[in-house]
Design a protein around this motif. Structure first.
Motif, mmCIF file in Angstrom:
data_model
loop_
_atom_site.group_PDB
_atom_site.id
_atom_site.type_symbol
_atom_site.label_atom_id
_atom_site.label_comp_id
_atom_site.label_asym_id
_atom_site.label_seq_id
_atom_site.Cartn_x
_atom_site.Cartn_y
_atom_site.Cartn_z
ATOM 1 N N GLY A 152 -7.381 -2.206 -0.304
ATOM 2 C CA GLY A 152 -7.013 -0.857 -0.706
ATOM 3 C C GLY A 152 -6.429 -0.045 0.430
ATOM 4 O O GLY A 152 -5.560 -0.522 1.171
ATOM 5 N N GLU A 153 -6.921 1.156 0.607
ATOM 6 C CA GLU A 153 -6.417 2.041 1.654
ATOM 7 C C GLU A 153 -6.777 1.557 3.053
ATOM 8 O O GLU A 153 -6.246 2.070 4.041
ATOM 9 C CB GLU A 153 -6.951 3.466 1.444
ATOM 10 C CG GLU A 153 -6.343 4.191 0.252
ATOM 11 C CD GLU A 153 -4.833 4.306 0.384
ATOM 12 O OE1 GLU A 153 -4.362 4.693 1.474
ATOM 13 O OE2 GLU A 153 -4.120 3.999 -0.587
ATOM 14 N N LYS A 167 0.833 -1.207 0.000
ATOM 15 C CA LYS A 167 0.000 0.000 0.000
ATOM 16 C C LYS A 167 0.866 1.255 0.000
ATOM 17 O O LYS A 167 0.571 2.230 -0.714
ATOM 18 C CB LYS A 167 -0.920 0.003 1.222
ATOM 19 C CG LYS A 167 -1.822 1.232 1.310
ATOM 20 C CD LYS A 167 -2.676 1.220 2.553
ATOM 21 C CE LYS A 167 -1.863 1.539 3.796
ATOM 22 N NZ LYS A 167 -2.718 1.742 4.993
ATOM 23 N N ARG A 171 -10.724 -3.384 -5.076
ATOM 24 C CA ARG A 171 -10.705 -1.968 -5.416
ATOM 25 C C ARG A 171 -10.404 -1.780 -6.906
ATOM 26 O O ARG A 171 -9.613 -2.535 -7.481
ATOM 27 C CB ARG A 171 -9.649 -1.235 -4.581
ATOM 28 C CG ARG A 171 -9.823 -1.353 -3.083
ATOM 29 C CD ARG A 171 -11.167 -0.745 -2.643
ATOM 30 N NE ARG A 171 -11.267 -0.629 -1.191
ATOM 31 C CZ ARG A 171 -11.771 -1.540 -0.387
ATOM 32 N NH1 ARG A 171 -12.212 -2.682 -0.884
ATOM 33 N NH2 ARG A 171 -11.851 -1.345 0.917
ATOM 34 N N PRO A 172 -11.021 -0.784 -7.554
ATOM 35 C CA PRO A 172 -10.701 -0.517 -8.971
ATOM 36 C C PRO A 172 -9.256 -0.056 -9.123
ATOM 37 O O PRO A 172 -8.660 0.498 -8.197
ATOM 38 C CB PRO A 172 -11.689 0.586 -9.352
ATOM 39 C CG PRO A 172 -12.088 1.219 -8.063
ATOM 40 C CD PRO A 172 -12.042 0.127 -7.034
ATOM 41 N N TYR A 230 -3.828 -6.266 -0.888
ATOM 42 C CA TYR A 230 -3.916 -4.825 -1.139
ATOM 43 C C TYR A 230 -5.028 -4.497 -2.121
ATOM 44 O O TYR A 230 -5.780 -3.532 -1.932
ATOM 45 C CB TYR A 230 -2.579 -4.302 -1.656
ATOM 46 C CG TYR A 230 -2.633 -2.857 -2.086
ATOM 47 C CD1 TYR A 230 -3.103 -1.871 -1.223
ATOM 48 C CD2 TYR A 230 -2.219 -2.474 -3.365
ATOM 49 C CE1 TYR A 230 -3.168 -0.539 -1.619
ATOM 50 C CE2 TYR A 230 -2.272 -1.154 -3.765
ATOM 51 C CZ TYR A 230 -2.750 -0.185 -2.889
ATOM 52 O OH TYR A 230 -2.818 1.132 -3.292
ATOM 53 N N SER A 285 -7.982 2.365 -10.571
ATOM 54 C CA SER A 285 -7.773 3.803 -10.409
ATOM 55 C C SER A 285 -7.542 4.201 -8.952
ATOM 56 O O SER A 285 -6.969 5.252 -8.673
ATOM 57 C CB SER A 285 -8.980 4.575 -10.966
ATOM 58 O OG SER A 285 -10.173 4.180 -10.296
ATOM 59 N N GLU A 286 -7.975 3.368 -8.005
ATOM 60 C CA GLU A 286 -7.807 3.676 -6.587
ATOM 61 C C GLU A 286 -6.532 3.082 -6.005
ATOM 62 O O GLU A 286 -6.215 3.335 -4.838
ATOM 63 C CB GLU A 286 -9.015 3.153 -5.794
ATOM 64 C CG GLU A 286 -10.326 3.840 -6.133
ATOM 65 C CD GLU A 286 -11.472 3.326 -5.277
ATOM 66 O OE1 GLU A 286 -11.184 2.575 -4.306
ATOM 67 O OE2 GLU A 286 -12.628 3.669 -5.562
ATOM 68 N N LEU A 287 -5.819 2.291 -6.793
ATOM 69 C CA LEU A 287 -4.627 1.619 -6.296
ATOM 70 C C LEU A 287 -3.373 2.402 -6.674
ATOM 71 O O LEU A 287 -3.266 2.933 -7.780
ATOM 72 C CB LEU A 287 -4.535 0.209 -6.874
ATOM 73 C CG LEU A 287 -5.704 -0.722 -6.542
ATOM 74 C CD1 LEU A 287 -5.523 -2.063 -7.240
ATOM 75 C CD2 LEU A 287 -5.835 -0.930 -5.034
ATOM 76 N N GLN A 288 -2.457 2.479 -5.749
ATOM 77 C CA GLN A 288 -1.193 3.173 -5.992
ATOM 78 C C GLN A 288 -0.223 2.248 -6.721
ATOM 79 O O GLN A 288 -0.125 1.062 -6.406
ATOM 80 C CB GLN A 288 -0.581 3.621 -4.669
ATOM 81 C CG GLN A 288 0.668 4.473 -4.828
ATOM 82 C CD GLN A 288 1.020 5.190 -3.543
ATOM 83 O OE1 GLN A 288 1.182 6.404 -3.519
ATOM 84 N NE2 GLN A 288 1.122 4.461 -2.444
#
Length: 306
Positions: free
Chosen positions: A260-261, A21, A190-191, A256, A193-196
């Protein structure tokens, strides 16, 4: 191979999702491959050095013997200090792992949430048991219990606990990965676009996390000494490291992508989010607290029988 695999794939794998993350998926993947490769190379160097010294007529039973052959008595002291310091760090991480999970189970069993203030509902317990600082007291209880066990200097005395630990590690990982896979397959991930993908600062932090997760050097020589065919150890080592790297990377990335976050510092604390893993402590799948045989084997002179 199983003994080395159990050492590498231990509680450290539960810290990796939080590292992913911080670093990002791409950075974590690249860092894991590099760290695993460097770790395997360093282990092969140790085995080659030990084999060379034995051909020269020197007895090599631990890392201190190698340090003494290279730099004399000061080399032995330097190596022994490095081994003890590294094992101190690993044991500290184990204690934190156990304490955080015990606290999370207690809090969530009484309607609370283990985390920073404001992250969730407050625990219904009163006094010390309901205090967020409970984790520190759990660690204080663990330390005097673990220290006397690490004084045992023969790895063979831990065959039963290590066997149980191996079974717990493998069953826990399979359970978790099955749960992650089912939840991701149902669209709970998570999509993209939301993942780093990449964070330079987080990648540096993940470098330390990956180094801890892939550490197995401390028990390298003790394992070699009890093998029936030690000449096959380099091949076994490379295969074990390759499989362990694949398993840890897949596990961390799946976790992750799923959380996600919301991924916590130890992934087991994130499991109450739902799915077939369950809500609350009943769904918490815990790994081994610590295999004290790892620590005992890494101590200077652990195989001398004195």
């Amino acid at each position: 191979g199983l003994a080395l695999f159990k050492v590498i794939v231990g509680p450290g794998i539960l810290f990796l999702p939080a590292g992913v993350k911080r670093a990002g998926l791409a950075a974590a993947l690249l860092t894991s491959l590099v760290v695993a490769g460097v770790s395997a190379w360093c282990m092969l160097l140790v085995l080659d050095t030990a084999a060379y010294l034995r051909r020269q007529g020197r007895a090599v039973r631990d890392f201190g013997d190698i340090g003494a052959a290279a730099f004399g008595p000061r080399g032995r002291v330097a190596v022994d200090v490095a081994v003890v310091t590294s094992q101190l760090g690993f044991c500290t991480a184990y204690c934190v792992f156990v304490a955080e999970n015990v606290q999370a189970v207690l809090f969530e069993a009484h309607g609370g949430f283990a985390g920073a203030p404001g992250d969730g509902p407050q625990c219904g317990l009163e006094g010390l048991l309901g205090d967020e600082r409970l984790v520190y007291f759990i660690i204080l209880v663990l330390i005097p219990v673990l220290i006397p066990v690490t004084w045992i200097r023969q790895l063979r005395f831990f065959w039963l606990t290590n066997l149980v630990a191996s079974a717990l590690v493998m069953s826990s990982l399979l359970f978790l990965m099955l749960g992650f896979g089912l939840q991701l397959g149902s669209g709970r991930g998570r999509p993209l676009s939301e993942l780093q993908m990449f964070d330079p600062v987080g990648a540096l932090v993940y470098l330390g996390t990956a180094s801890y997760a892939f550490e197995g050097l401390g028990v390298l020589l003790p394992i070699e000494q009890v093998m029936a065919e030690p000449e096959r150890f380099p091949t076994v080592l490379l295969r074990t490291m390759g499989f362990a790297c694949l398993l840890q990377v897949v596990f961390a990335c799946m976790a992750y992508v799923l959380y996600g976050e919301a991924t916590r510092s130890i992934i087991t604390v994130s499991l109450s989010s739902g799915g077939f893993l369950g809500d609350g402590p009943a769904g918490r799948c815990r790994g081994r607290p610590v295999v004290v045989g790892d620590v005992a084997a890494a101590r200077p002179g652990a195989q001398r029988g004195s």
